[in-house]
Scaffold this motif. Structure first.
Motif, short mmCIF file in Angstrom:
data_model
loop_
_atom_site.label_atom_id
_atom_site.label_comp_id
_atom_site.label_asym_id
_atom_site.label_seq_id
_atom_site.Cartn_x
_atom_site.Cartn_y
_atom_site.Cartn_z
N ARG A 125 23.54 82.50 52.08
CA ARG A 125 22.27 82.85 52.74
C ARG A 125 22.44 84.09 53.61
N TYR A 126 21.41 84.90 53.65
CA TYR A 126 21.38 85.99 54.61
C TYR A 126 21.11 85.41 55.99
N THR A 176 13.49 88.44 63.65
CA THR A 176 13.22 89.65 62.88
C THR A 176 11.97 89.49 62.01
N ASP A 207 2.99 82.62 62.78
CA ASP A 207 1.79 83.36 63.22
C ASP A 207 1.77 84.74 62.59
N GLY A 210 18.85 84.57 63.19
CA GLY A 210 19.49 83.24 63.20
C GLY A 210 18.68 82.17 63.91
N THR A 211 17.51 82.51 64.44
CA THR A 211 16.78 81.53 65.27
C THR A 211 16.17 80.40 64.45
C1 LIG Z 1 11.56 76.66 69.62
C2 LIG Z 1 10.95 77.61 68.64
C3 LIG Z 1 9.59 77.88 68.70
C4 LIG Z 1 9.01 78.78 67.78
N1 LIG Z 1 7.66 79.01 67.84
C5 LIG Z 1 7.09 79.82 66.89
C6 LIG Z 1 5.68 80.06 66.87
O1 LIG Z 1 4.94 79.54 67.70
N2 LIG Z 1 5.19 80.90 65.93
C7 LIG Z 1 5.99 81.50 64.99
O2 LIG Z 1 5.51 82.26 64.17
N3 LIG Z 1 7.32 81.27 64.98
C8 LIG Z 1 7.87 80.47 65.91
N4 LIG Z 1 9.22 80.23 65.88
C9 LIG Z 1 9.99 80.73 64.75
C10 LIG Z 1 10.64 82.05 64.98
O3 LIG Z 1 9.64 83.03 65.02
C11 LIG Z 1 11.58 82.23 63.80
O4 LIG Z 1 12.69 81.39 64.03
C12 LIG Z 1 12.05 83.65 63.60
O5 LIG Z 1 10.98 84.50 63.38
C13 LIG Z 1 13.01 83.74 62.44
O6 LIG Z 1 13.58 85.05 62.43
P1 LIG Z 1 15.14 85.26 62.38
O7 LIG Z 1 15.39 86.71 62.25
O8 LIG Z 1 15.83 84.57 63.53
O9 LIG Z 1 15.46 84.50 61.02
P2 LIG Z 1 16.81 83.80 60.50
O10 LIG Z 1 16.95 82.46 61.15
O11 LIG Z 1 17.97 84.73 60.60
O12 LIG Z 1 16.43 83.64 58.96
C14 LIG Z 1 15.35 82.84 58.54
C15 LIG Z 1 15.34 82.82 57.01
O13 LIG Z 1 15.07 84.12 56.51
C16 LIG Z 1 16.09 84.54 55.61
N5 LIG Z 1 16.20 85.99 55.79
C17 LIG Z 1 16.30 86.65 56.97
N6 LIG Z 1 16.26 87.98 56.77
C18 LIG Z 1 16.13 88.17 55.43
C19 LIG Z 1 15.99 89.34 54.60
N7 LIG Z 1 15.98 90.57 55.11
N8 LIG Z 1 15.86 89.16 53.27
C20 LIG Z 1 15.85 87.91 52.73
N9 LIG Z 1 15.98 86.78 53.47
C21 LIG Z 1 16.09 86.92 54.80
C22 LIG Z 1 17.32 83.73 56.02
O14 LIG Z 1 18.23 83.58 54.94
C23 LIG Z 1 16.67 82.41 56.41
O15 LIG Z 1 16.40 81.64 55.28
C24 LIG Z 1 9.82 79.39 66.80
C25 LIG Z 1 11.20 79.14 66.76
C26 LIG Z 1 11.76 78.25 67.65
C27 LIG Z 1 13.24 77.99 67.58
#
Ligand SMILES: Cc1cc2nc3c(=O)[nH]c(=O)nc-3n(C[C@H](O)[C@H](O)[C@H](O)COP(=O)(O)OP(=O)(O)OC[C@H]3O[C@@H](n4cnc5c(N)ncnc54)[C@H](O)[C@@H]3O)c2cc1C
Length: 334
Positions: A32-33, A114, A170, A37-38
């Motif tokens: 997985r990418y 992201t 969202d 990481g959130t």
């Molecule tokens: C407590 C909590 C409350 C939240 N509340 C909200 C909310 O109200 N509204 C909302 O919209 N979100 C909410 N979120 C979600 C949050 O917005 C997402 O966790 C975040 O946007 C994911 O982004 P990331 O970069 O951390 O993803 P990651 O955790 O790094 O990845 C998520 C997924 O995307 C894949 N991925 C990542 N980048 C790529 C890429 N470039 N190409 C292909 N695959 C990829 C990964 O493999 C994984 O499957 C909440 C999260 C938490 C923990």
């Protein structure tokens, strides 16, 4: 959490090569990418996700937010949610996107999260998150515990007998209303996917959420420019005023000329298994005067096919009111 290998890549080609060895691009894939990481790490801690290898893509140069050739905007896959929401061009051209992102999660999460990670975040369905229960999305063939279970937060549009989990994002609702395009590089080269074709309804294969193939890396998204004079708005209704997922939300884009709506885009969140574009609502509004009665008619059209569960019937009326309020606000701005 299960042990896993971690590698970092600094080229798109290396990223694609590393990930294309996975058997699937969806939940459950062995490689997985990882971006912010959130979402992924959360689910790894719960043993919902157990990848053998993580490919850290943070070294890729994919953070730019820049004008696109067509007058719209190009947003890098690794642009942080905070940077997108507060970017001058996003606020000026697409306030609906800024408002949607800022209504989600918390400041700390948005600083890490992201654009592509948000696009691909997994559902918050309580049964998906708990491996003690059957869940067809997590483990095909084990049933849907949400049907007849705790389903207050679940979807009422686009559901199937196999899965009723809602898409939690969202950002994605705003992107659906803005008709964004997802740009992907994969084992077979580059391709572009309109957001309307990116997400898959659960049907009989809820474990497959998008059209992505193994190795597909989202590199950026692009948003076309809106007609001059178009206004946009995002309204989110939830149990708490912050730090909570949507019960119902509406992303609306409207332009009026000579007192009539001549351009309209509507998408809804919290109610669909995918970010829910409502062509029915758009058809109901096209050419009409901005009145409460016309907004209500559009909302009725948007929710016409709703299939509520035992605990979320309230979402039908809530979503209608959410959309009528959003339309009232966006047309008031015009
Ligand atoms: C407590 C909590 C409350 C939240 N509340 C909200 C909310 O109200 N509204 C909302 O919209 N979100 C909410 N979120 C979600 C949050 O917005 C997402 O966790 C975040 O946007 C994911 O982004 P990331 O970069 O951390 O993803 P990651 O955790 O790094 O990845 C998520 C997924 O995307 C894949 N991925 C990542 N980048 C790529 C890429 N470039 N190409 C292909 N695959 C990829 C990964 O493999 C994984 O499957 C909440 C999260 C938490 C923990």
């Amino acid at each position: 959490m299960q042990p896993f290998d971690l590698i970092s890549v600094d080229s798109i080609q290396d990223a694609v090569k590393a990930q294309s060895s996975a058997s699937t691009a969806q939940q459950g894939a062995s490689v997985r990418y990882i971006a912010g990481g959130t979402n992924l790490v959360d689910y790894m801690k719960l043993n919902v996700e157990t990848p053998a290898k993580l490919v850290d893509i943070n070294g890729l140069n994919l953070t730019a937010i820049e004008p696109a050739a067509n007058g719209g905007l190009k947003i890098g896959a690794l642009a942080r949610n905070t940077d997108v929401a507060y970017h001058d061009s996003v606020k000026a051209q697409f306030p609906v996107l800024s408002l949607a992102i800022l209504s989600g999660a918390s400041t700390q999460l948005r600083n890490m999260a992201t654009t592509a990670g948000n696009l691909l975040q997994k559902t918050r369905c309580v049964y998906y998150r708990d491996t003690a229960y059957g869940c067809n999305k997590r483990q095909p063939g084990t049933g849907c515990s949400a049907i007849g279970g705790h389903n207050r937060m679940m979807a009422i549009l686009g559901t199937s007998d196999q899965c009723i989990a809602s898409n939690p994002s969202d950002q994605n609702v705003a992107l659906a209303a803005l008709e964004a395009t997802i740009h992907v590089t994969g084992a077979k080269g580059e391709r572009t996917i309109p957001i309307a074709q990116f997400y898959l309804l659960p049907g009989n294969t809820p474990e497959r959420e998008t059209v992505l193939e193994p190795g597909d890396l989202v590199t950026h998204i692009s948003i076309p420019s809106l007609p001059a004079g178009a206004k946009s708005y995002y309204l989110k209704l939830r149990d708490r005023t912050s730090y909570e997922f949507a019960l119902a939300s509406a992303a609306v884009v409207v332009k009026q000329s000579n007192g009539r709506i001549d351009f309209v885009r509507v998408a809804m969140g919290g109610v669909g298994t995918v970010p829910w574009r409502s062509l029915e609502a758009e058809r109901a509004l096209q050419g009409k005067v901005a009145t409460p009665a016309n907004f209500r008619a559009a909302a009725e059209a948007a929710l016409h096919g709703a299939r509520p569960q035992s605990q979320n019937g309230f979402k039908v009326e809530l979503a209608k009111r959410c959309l009528t309020h959003a339309l009232a606000e966006v047309t008031r701005q015009a």
